[in-house]
Design a protein around this motif. Structure first.
Motif, mmCIF file in Angstrom:
data_model
loop_
_atom_site.group_PDB
_atom_site.id
_atom_site.type_symbol
_atom_site.label_atom_id
_atom_site.label_comp_id
_atom_site.label_asym_id
_atom_site.label_seq_id
_atom_site.Cartn_x
_atom_site.Cartn_y
_atom_site.Cartn_z
ATOM 1 N N ILE A 141 11.503 9.645 -1.849
ATOM 2 C CA ILE A 141 12.523 8.591 -1.997
ATOM 3 C C ILE A 141 12.830 8.317 -0.700
ATOM 4 C CG2 ILE A 141 15.087 8.683 -2.667
ATOM 5 C CD1 ILE A 141 14.902 10.533 -4.646
ATOM 6 N N ILE A 142 12.983 9.174 0.304
ATOM 7 C CA ILE A 142 13.179 8.646 1.670
ATOM 8 C C ILE A 142 12.345 7.588 2.185
ATOM 9 C CG2 ILE A 142 13.373 9.573 4.092
ATOM 10 C CD1 ILE A 142 14.895 12.055 2.584
ATOM 11 N N TYR A 143 10.685 8.230 2.090
ATOM 12 C CA TYR A 143 9.846 7.299 2.470
ATOM 13 C C TYR A 143 9.745 6.004 1.589
ATOM 14 C CZ TYR A 143 9.077 10.207 6.275
ATOM 15 O OH TYR A 143 9.124 10.993 7.473
ATOM 16 N N LEU A 170 11.942 8.012 -12.790
ATOM 17 C CA LEU A 170 10.708 7.032 -13.234
ATOM 18 C C LEU A 170 11.185 5.724 -13.447
ATOM 19 C CD1 LEU A 170 7.755 7.303 -13.464
ATOM 20 C CD2 LEU A 170 8.085 8.313 -15.771
ATOM 21 N N VAL A 171 12.327 5.493 -14.239
ATOM 22 C CA VAL A 171 12.975 4.212 -14.539
ATOM 23 C C VAL A 171 12.695 3.281 -13.333
ATOM 24 C CG1 VAL A 171 14.471 2.886 -15.734
ATOM 25 C CG2 VAL A 171 13.730 4.761 -16.771
ATOM 26 N N ALA A 172 13.721 4.094 -12.322
ATOM 27 C CA ALA A 172 14.043 3.205 -11.155
ATOM 28 C C ALA A 172 13.163 2.864 -10.389
ATOM 29 C CB ALA A 172 15.034 4.443 -10.554
ATOM 30 N N TYR A 173 12.114 3.757 -10.119
ATOM 31 C CA TYR A 173 11.030 3.589 -9.215
ATOM 32 C C TYR A 173 9.843 2.512 -9.649
ATOM 33 C CZ TYR A 173 13.857 6.208 -6.098
ATOM 34 O OH TYR A 173 14.944 6.615 -5.115
ATOM 35 N N SER A 174 9.791 2.842 -11.180
ATOM 36 C CA SER A 174 8.383 2.042 -11.777
ATOM 37 C C SER A 174 8.940 0.523 -11.397
ATOM 38 C CB SER A 174 8.274 2.206 -13.013
ATOM 39 O OG SER A 174 8.532 3.524 -13.478
ATOM 40 N N ASN A 175 10.558 0.406 -11.900
ATOM 41 C CA ASN A 175 11.137 -1.012 -11.713
ATOM 42 C C ASN A 175 11.145 -1.510 -10.304
ATOM 43 O OD1 ASN A 175 12.937 -2.903 -13.188
ATOM 44 N ND2 ASN A 175 14.250 -2.265 -11.459
ATOM 45 N N ASP A 199 1.799 -2.028 2.182
ATOM 46 C CA ASP A 199 0.576 -1.164 1.488
ATOM 47 C C ASP A 199 0.910 0.149 1.558
ATOM 48 O OD1 ASP A 199 -1.050 -3.273 1.554
ATOM 49 O OD2 ASP A 199 -1.977 -3.071 3.237
ATOM 50 N N ARG A 200 1.670 0.450 2.528
ATOM 51 C CA ARG A 200 2.220 2.066 2.483
ATOM 52 C C ARG A 200 3.030 2.511 1.338
ATOM 53 N NH1 ARG A 200 3.237 4.113 8.630
ATOM 54 N NH2 ARG A 200 2.785 6.042 7.970
ATOM 55 N N PHE A 201 4.070 1.390 1.095
ATOM 56 C CA PHE A 201 5.299 1.277 -0.019
ATOM 57 C C PHE A 201 4.347 1.666 -1.440
ATOM 58 C CE2 PHE A 201 7.281 -1.069 -3.247
ATOM 59 C CZ PHE A 201 8.356 -0.204 -3.386
ATOM 60 N N LYS A 202 3.436 0.363 -1.521
ATOM 61 C CA LYS A 202 2.758 0.633 -2.864
ATOM 62 C C LYS A 202 1.808 1.621 -2.905
ATOM 63 C CE LYS A 202 -1.345 -1.249 -3.267
ATOM 64 N NZ LYS A 202 -2.297 -2.156 -2.653
ATOM 65 N N SER A 203 1.279 2.227 -1.922
ATOM 66 C CA SER A 203 0.263 3.258 -1.966
ATOM 67 C C SER A 203 1.283 4.631 -2.282
ATOM 68 C CB SER A 203 -0.484 3.571 -0.750
ATOM 69 O OG SER A 203 -0.874 4.823 -0.516
ATOM 70 N N VAL A 240 4.309 4.796 -3.700
ATOM 71 C CA VAL A 240 5.025 4.818 -5.046
ATOM 72 C C VAL A 240 4.028 4.964 -6.263
ATOM 73 C CG1 VAL A 240 6.782 3.576 -6.369
ATOM 74 C CG2 VAL A 240 6.998 3.491 -4.056
ATOM 75 N N LYS A 241 2.993 4.043 -6.147
ATOM 76 C CA LYS A 241 2.076 4.060 -6.987
ATOM 77 C C LYS A 241 1.232 5.261 -7.154
ATOM 78 C CE LYS A 241 -1.926 1.319 -8.534
ATOM 79 N NZ LYS A 241 -3.037 0.468 -7.884
#
Lengths: 46, 423
Positions: B350-352, B386-391, B363-367, B369-370
């Motif tokens: 969550i923090i990162y 899962l709902v919050a972060y997929s969104n 790129d770091r965000f996408k890598s 979270v995904k």
């Protein structure tokens, strides 16, 4: 033709997605539940 | 009376002896196996020889003393007590058990699971569970009640696997009508089931069990547990949007926690009040409650970390970038001190996630979270996050024009939300 169908499908899905985004459920809070053991925890929880 | 075969098996495995080591010169290995598995009745002479080799006295002269000590110790495990005292009493009993054939042995061994959980020694608790699994078929109803309850406790605390925990709690609950236990013990199980239902987002079941437990705790003036039941009710009513009832329960929890001088329960309530105001869109009020928890120096690390994490989200939500950054830095400083916790991974992600988002490190965000965060949440069945972060990821893809991927994650958020409300 195939490309057009795909585009339409993608567009529909995107609209559905955007609709969901605008209606993001507000209650996704991370709840803090009380302890199940009665005994007080040590000073450090972890 | 304890079955002698189970007792011998337990003592032998505790001493790391093989069947051959113990049987050597006394009986055959296969005969010893039959004794241990209660398939045959050995003669008193053979039992004597086996016990001699195990270093156990076959007498019950200390039985009454053992019984009373055990009763005292079991009671300590259920009430707020000094840990040092629990440990000292445990050692006293263990010494007596090591040299006596006591009918209290199995119950004592079962209670060790809870003892290790209280001391946060999860590895030892698991080892004890595995050890007892081998003889659990011979447990009577009362032993079965505690055996399943404590196994459930293990899955709740060490594995954070609430489905598995509920499975065992239900097995324990089935035993209640066949055994003679106090109202408080039955209520304790109802309370634990209420918390577990709440963790699983089974809101109506949670309310039902919390009310059942509360009725008993109120009669017994158990303020500590009453306050905890009110927190569970507060969370449940908020989830079904009965906000006034939720606030009423939180206020009762706070009042009881103050009466009982229980800082921990008080701040857990404060945090949950923050969640309520965040849910109804009153960010300023939510921030006030979260901050109260963060600024309290007596609060435990878990409470502090979850409150700071919520502050990150709340400040981000209202667009206060400076404060979001400040909270991220505070959270990172705390994160280092909780490296061995089962929650570490979740808070780290969550923090990162917010760090990369805020710094525009796409790129770091996408890598993160995904590839890491979402698979982690899926594995742990953490549907809310899962709902919050997929969104959040879907929003990100949409903002950079990658619509196909955006749709994929909106779809995931949507499907997960369906799952969440159908739980």
């Amino acid at each position: 033709m195939k490309k057009m169908i795909l585009s339409v499908a993608l567009g529909t899905a995107l609209v559905a997605g955007l609709f969901f985004a605008s209606e993001v459920p507000s209650d996704l809070a991370m709840d803090l539940h009380p302890d199940i053991l009665s005994v007080e925890k040590p000073t450090l929880f972890f | 009376m304890i079955e002698i075969g189970s007792f011998i098996k337990l003592q032998r495995t505790k001493q790391d002896m093989t069947l051959g080591d113990l049987a050597d010169g006394i009986v055959s290995v296969s005969y010893l196996s039959k004794i241990e598995n209660l398939k045959t009745q050995a003669s008193p002479e053979i039992i004597q020889l086996l016990c001699n080799r195990l270093g156990i006295q076959v007498d019950n002269s200390e039985e009454q003393a053992i019984k009373e000590k055990c009763k005292e110790w079991y009671s300590m495990l259920f009430k707020v007590n000094d840990k040092e005292k629990i440990i000292a009493t445990y050692k006293e009993i263990q010494e007596m058990m090591d040299t006596n054939l006591s009918e209290n042995l199995l119950m004592f061994e079962i209670h060790k699971i809870r003892y290790y959980l209280i001391l946060n020694q999860y590895d030892k608790a698991l080892k004890k569970i595995n050890e007892l699994s081998e003889i659990s078929d011979n447990f009577d109803n009362l032993q079965d009640f505690y055996w399943n309850k404590f196994r459930g406790n293990y899955y709740s605390l060490a594995n954070v696997d609430y489905h598995q925990a509920m499975f065992y709690y239900k097995k324990s609950e089935e035993k209640i009508m066949h055994i003679d236990i106090g109202e408080d013990e039955a209520a304790d199980l109802k309370y634990i089931i209420a918390v577990t239902h709440s963790e699983l987002r089974n809101t109506l079941e949670s309310i039902d069990y919390a009310n059942q437990a509360l009725a008993v705790f109120m009669k017994q003036y158990n303020f500590h547990r009453c306050a905890q039941c009110h927190i569970v009710l507060g969370i449940s009513y908020r989830r079904i949007k009965m906000y006034e009832k939720a606030i009423k329960n939180y206020n009762l929890a706070k009042h009881l926690a103050e009466l009982n001088n229980n800082k921990q329960v008080n701040q857990q309530t404060t945090y949950n009040l923050g969640n309520l105001y965040s849910t109804i869109g009153e960010s300023e009020e939510a921030i006030k409650y979260y901050s109260e928890v963060v600024e309290d120096n007596e609060v435990h690390l878990h409470e502090k970390l979850i409150a700071i994490t919520s502050l990150i989200k709340e400040y981000y939500k209202i667009g206060n970038i400076d404060k979001t950054r400040e909270m991220i830095n505070e959270a990172k400083a705390l994160l280092d001190s909780v490296k061995n916790s089962v929650y570490y991974q979740l808070y780290y992600y969550i923090i990162y996630t917010y760090t990369y988002k805020l710094n525009g490190e796409d790129d770091r965000f996408k890598s993160l979270v995904k590839d890491k965060f979402i698979p982690y949440l899926r594995k742990n069945k953490d549907y809310g996050n899962l709902v919050a972060y997929s969104n959040m990821l879907a929003n990100h893809f949409e903002s950079i024009g990658r619509y196909k991927e955006s749709v994929k994650y909106y779809k995931l958020a949507n499907e997960t939300y369906e799952k969440l409300i159908n739980l």
